[in-house]
Design a protein around this motif. Structure first.
Motif, PDB file in Angstrom:
ATOM      1  N   GLU A 151      32.403  -2.821  44.165  1.00 27.13           N
ATOM      2  CA  GLU A 151      30.956  -2.739  44.312  1.00 27.13           C
ATOM      3  C   GLU A 151      30.280  -3.798  43.448  1.00 27.13           C
ATOM      4  O   GLU A 151      30.783  -4.156  42.381  1.00 27.13           O
ATOM      5  N   LEU A 152      29.141  -4.270  43.895  1.00 27.15           N
ATOM      6  CA  LEU A 152      28.365  -5.246  43.153  1.00 27.15           C
ATOM      7  C   LEU A 152      27.957  -4.651  41.804  1.00 27.15           C
ATOM      8  O   LEU A 152      27.493  -3.517  41.741  1.00 27.15           O
ATOM      9  N   GLY A 153      28.174  -5.377  40.727  1.00 27.88           N
ATOM     10  CA  GLY A 153      27.802  -4.920  39.398  1.00 27.88           C
ATOM     11  C   GLY A 153      28.866  -4.097  38.694  1.00 27.88           C
ATOM     12  O   GLY A 153      28.688  -3.685  37.554  1.00 27.88           O
ATOM     13  N   ARG A 154      29.969  -3.846  39.358  1.00 27.99           N
ATOM     14  CA  ARG A 154      31.065  -3.071  38.763  1.00 27.99           C
ATOM     15  C   ARG A 154      31.765  -3.894  37.685  1.00 27.99           C
ATOM     16  O   ARG A 154      32.029  -5.075  37.870  1.00 27.99           O
ATOM     17  N   GLN A 155      32.061  -3.248  36.549  1.00 27.05           N
ATOM     18  CA  GLN A 155      32.729  -3.927  35.441  1.00 27.05           C
ATOM     19  C   GLN A 155      33.871  -3.070  34.922  1.00 27.05           C
ATOM     20  O   GLN A 155      33.739  -1.866  34.825  1.00 27.05           O
ATOM     21  N   GLU A 156      34.968  -3.707  34.577  1.00 22.53           N
ATOM     22  CA  GLU A 156      36.074  -3.019  33.924  1.00 22.53           C
ATOM     23  C   GLU A 156      36.149  -3.541  32.489  1.00 22.53           C
ATOM     24  O   GLU A 156      36.261  -4.740  32.269  1.00 22.53           O
ATOM     25  N   VAL A 157      36.065  -2.633  31.516  1.00 16.03           N
ATOM     26  CA  VAL A 157      35.990  -3.003  30.110  1.00 16.03           C
ATOM     27  C   VAL A 157      37.172  -2.392  29.362  1.00 16.03           C
ATOM     28  O   VAL A 157      37.468  -1.208  29.505  1.00 16.03           O
ATOM     29  N   TRP A 158      37.849  -3.206  28.555  1.00 15.31           N
ATOM     30  CA  TRP A 158      38.976  -2.720  27.748  1.00 15.31           C
ATOM     31  C   TRP A 158      38.476  -1.896  26.582  1.00 15.31           C
ATOM     32  O   TRP A 158      37.500  -2.246  25.938  1.00 15.31           O
ATOM     33  N   VAL A 159      39.157  -0.804  26.297  1.00 14.84           N
ATOM     34  CA  VAL A 159      38.795   0.074  25.188  1.00 14.84           C
ATOM     35  C   VAL A 159      39.474  -0.411  23.903  1.00 14.84           C
ATOM     36  O   VAL A 159      40.680  -0.641  23.876  1.00 14.84           O
ATOM     37  N   HIS A 160      38.678  -0.558  22.877  1.00 13.23           N
ATOM     38  CA  HIS A 160      39.155  -1.036  21.571  1.00 13.23           C
ATOM     39  C   HIS A 160      39.524   0.136  20.661  1.00 13.23           C
ATOM     40  O   HIS A 160      40.515   0.082  19.946  1.00 13.23           O
ATOM     41  N   HIS A 161      38.715   1.193  20.693  1.00 13.67           N
ATOM     42  CA  HIS A 161      38.899   2.287  19.748  1.00 13.67           C
ATOM     43  C   HIS A 161      38.586   3.616  20.433  1.00 13.67           C
ATOM     44  O   HIS A 161      37.628   3.717  21.186  1.00 13.67           O
ATOM     45  N   ARG A 162      39.411   4.624  20.167  1.00 11.34           N
ATOM     46  CA  ARG A 162      39.209   5.978  20.702  1.00 11.34           C
ATOM     47  C   ARG A 162      38.952   6.931  19.549  1.00 11.34           C
ATOM     48  O   ARG A 162      39.659   6.903  18.550  1.00 11.34           O
TER      49      ARG A 162
END
Length: 65
Positions: A32-43
């Motif tokens: 979808e337009l505007g979809r981003q996948e972001v890596w998690v640094h800290h939980r």
């Protein structure tokens, strides 16, 4: 306000490996337009989370900048 933090359910805490957050998706099956996948640094798992009762079922995910 923290712009790089997402709240999710504690069972999403993968014991091994890295995880990502998918933002702006209404349907994960299609791009979808505007979809981003972001890596998690800290939980940050809620310190009183009970995996037997799911009490305090919260976790914060902080993204890489």
């Amino acid at each position: 306000m923290w712009e790089d933090v997402v709240v999710t359910a504690a069972p999403c805490n993968c014991k091994l490996g890295t995880i990502t957050v998918l933002l702006g998706a209404h349907n994960v099956e299609i791009g979808e337009l505007g979809r981003q996948e972001v890596w998690v640094h800290h939980r940050i798992l809620h310190p009183e989370f009970n995996d037997e009762t799911d009490e305090k079922d919260l976790m914060l995910l902080q993204a890489w900048n």
